[in-house]
Design a protein around this motif. Structure first.
Motif, mmCIF file in Angstrom:
data_model
loop_
_atom_site.group_PDB
_atom_site.id
_atom_site.type_symbol
_atom_site.label_atom_id
_atom_site.label_comp_id
_atom_site.label_asym_id
_atom_site.label_seq_id
_atom_site.Cartn_x
_atom_site.Cartn_y
_atom_site.Cartn_z
ATOM 1 N N UNK A 195 4.113 12.398 -66.073
ATOM 2 C CA UNK A 195 6.035 12.647 -66.454
ATOM 3 C C UNK A 195 5.774 14.101 -67.319
ATOM 4 N N UNK A 196 4.949 13.703 -68.040
ATOM 5 C CA UNK A 196 4.427 15.617 -68.604
ATOM 6 C C UNK A 196 4.729 16.587 -68.483
ATOM 7 N N UNK A 197 3.310 16.603 -67.534
ATOM 8 C CA UNK A 197 3.167 17.685 -66.247
ATOM 9 C C UNK A 197 4.557 17.482 -65.656
ATOM 10 N N UNK A 198 5.397 16.742 -65.238
ATOM 11 C CA UNK A 198 6.402 17.353 -64.257
ATOM 12 C C UNK A 198 5.731 17.019 -62.918
ATOM 13 N N UNK A 199 5.095 16.402 -62.541
ATOM 14 C CA UNK A 199 5.028 15.495 -61.487
ATOM 15 C C UNK A 199 4.791 14.352 -61.384
ATOM 16 N N UNK A 200 5.782 14.062 -62.090
ATOM 17 C CA UNK A 200 6.639 12.802 -61.563
ATOM 18 C C UNK A 200 8.428 12.842 -61.618
ATOM 19 N N UNK A 201 8.581 12.296 -60.589
ATOM 20 C CA UNK A 201 10.291 12.894 -60.436
ATOM 21 C C UNK A 201 11.638 11.111 -61.524
ATOM 22 N N UNK A 202 12.044 11.892 -62.086
ATOM 23 C CA UNK A 202 13.052 10.344 -63.016
ATOM 24 C C UNK A 202 12.586 9.123 -61.882
ATOM 25 N N UNK A 203 13.252 9.446 -60.668
ATOM 26 C CA UNK A 203 13.000 8.487 -59.729
ATOM 27 C C UNK A 203 11.600 7.737 -59.633
ATOM 28 N N UNK A 204 10.619 7.797 -58.582
ATOM 29 C CA UNK A 204 9.620 7.528 -59.286
ATOM 30 C C UNK A 204 9.364 6.672 -60.477
ATOM 31 N N UNK A 205 9.244 7.303 -61.524
ATOM 32 C CA UNK A 205 9.403 6.917 -63.017
ATOM 33 C C UNK A 205 10.152 5.975 -62.873
ATOM 34 N N UNK A 206 11.877 5.504 -62.761
ATOM 35 C CA UNK A 206 12.421 4.125 -62.832
ATOM 36 C C UNK A 206 11.974 3.266 -61.626
ATOM 37 N N UNK A 207 11.879 3.675 -60.572
ATOM 38 C CA UNK A 207 10.585 2.604 -59.422
ATOM 39 C C UNK A 207 9.441 2.362 -60.113
ATOM 40 N N UNK A 208 8.369 3.063 -60.520
ATOM 41 C CA UNK A 208 7.537 2.571 -61.663
ATOM 42 C C UNK A 208 7.996 1.938 -62.937
ATOM 43 N N UNK A 209 8.357 2.534 -63.743
ATOM 44 C CA UNK A 209 9.006 1.191 -64.670
ATOM 45 C C UNK A 209 8.824 -0.571 -64.201
ATOM 46 N N UNK A 210 10.444 -0.678 -63.402
ATOM 47 C CA UNK A 210 10.707 -1.585 -62.573
ATOM 48 C C UNK A 210 9.812 -2.599 -62.007
ATOM 49 N N UNK A 211 8.852 -1.861 -61.712
ATOM 50 C CA UNK A 211 7.241 -2.274 -61.130
ATOM 51 C C UNK A 211 6.652 -3.491 -61.816
ATOM 52 N N UNK A 212 6.503 -2.031 -63.175
ATOM 53 C CA UNK A 212 5.870 -2.641 -64.174
ATOM 54 C C UNK A 212 6.355 -4.218 -64.943
ATOM 55 N N UNK A 213 7.662 -4.302 -64.834
ATOM 56 C CA UNK A 213 8.648 -5.588 -65.094
ATOM 57 C C UNK A 213 7.891 -6.266 -63.900
ATOM 58 N N UNK A 214 8.725 -6.228 -63.212
ATOM 59 C CA UNK A 214 8.275 -7.267 -62.454
ATOM 60 C C UNK A 214 6.951 -7.704 -61.750
ATOM 61 N N UNK A 215 5.376 -6.804 -61.727
ATOM 62 C CA UNK A 215 4.388 -7.367 -62.137
ATOM 63 C C UNK A 215 4.120 -8.389 -63.705
ATOM 64 N N UNK A 216 4.818 -7.569 -64.052
ATOM 65 C CA UNK A 216 4.439 -8.255 -65.803
ATOM 66 C C UNK A 216 5.118 -10.023 -65.878
#
Length: 228
Positions: A195-216
């Motif tokens: 995300x810091x280098x602009x290689x991760x869009x907000x949509x993908x970042x949000x999906x990754x956070x949701x996936x993190x919560x679901x996995x935990x």
């Protein structure tokens, strides 16, 4: 009693015993019984042998603890012979007999000073100091109010097998916590630089956070499948 002095106490304290009587005391004690002697008007009248039945599940509980790598120590106020006989039935090698309440707490403190994590199980008033001194302590539901108040955990069933189950469940819980911390850090360590280098869009970042919560959460829910 009926005009006679009756004295009941330890074999050594109630009345002087001859060799045959001392041999009988030793035989009864070696079988796991607590022996008291009776004297009437200063003369030996007989012996009374008392014994608590060992629960059928207690040996299995001790074996389960030993399989978990737990060192089991039996501390009791009974004499050496009785304590050794009971410990033999339970499969316990380390026996401390004739232990006073303060000495139980002292033994717990000594183990802790050796760098050990100490758990104590007891149900009597005399166990309360040791229960309070231990890192984690277990009291039985049928135990004294003092023991229950001093203990960290009260077992709802008077069965030592639940001590082994509690330790097993706590270890499984700690493993899940560590796994969930790994999942959480993995997503963040991977996602923040992208995300810091602009290689991760907000949509993908949000999906990754949701996936993190679901996995935990999903990993934590696997504890429902835990069995002792």
């Amino acid at each position: 009693v009926a005009g006679q002095w009756v004295r009941v106490g330890t074999p050594a304290g109630a009345v002087a015993l001859d060799d045959a009587q001392r041999a009988e005391v030793a035989r009864l004690a070696a079988s796991g019984q607590t022996v008291v002697s009776v004297a009437i008007d200063g003369r030996f009248a007989g012996l009374i042998a008392l014994a608590d039945a060992v629960r059928a599940s207690s040996r299995d509980a001790v074996a389960a603890l030993q399989r978990q790598g737990v060192r089991v120590v039996m501390m009791t106020g009974d004499n050496v012979e009785t304590a050794t006989a009971v410990a033999r039935q339970l499969g316990i090698d380390d026996v401390r007999a004739g232990v006073k309440p303060a000495d139980k707490a002292g033994a717990v403190t000594a183990f802790k000073q050796q760098g050990r994590v100490v758990a104590m199980a007891g149900d009597g008033v005399n166990d309360a100091p040791a229960l309070a001194a231990a890192d984690v302590s277990f009291a039985m539901r049928s135990g004294s109010d003092v023991a229950i108040e001093a203990a960290d955990i009260t077992l709802m069933h008077n069965d030592l097998a639940h001590v082994a189950a509690a330790i097993s469940l706590s270890r499984a819980t700690v493993r899940k916590i560590r796994q969930n911390l790994f999942f959480a850090f993995f997503y963040n360590v991977l996602g923040i630089p992208l995300a810091a280098f602009g290689m991760l869009s907000p949509v993908i970042a949000g999906a990754a956070m949701a996936a993190s919560s679901i996995s935990v959460v999903s990993n934590a829910l696997l504890l429902k499948r835990w069995k002792a």
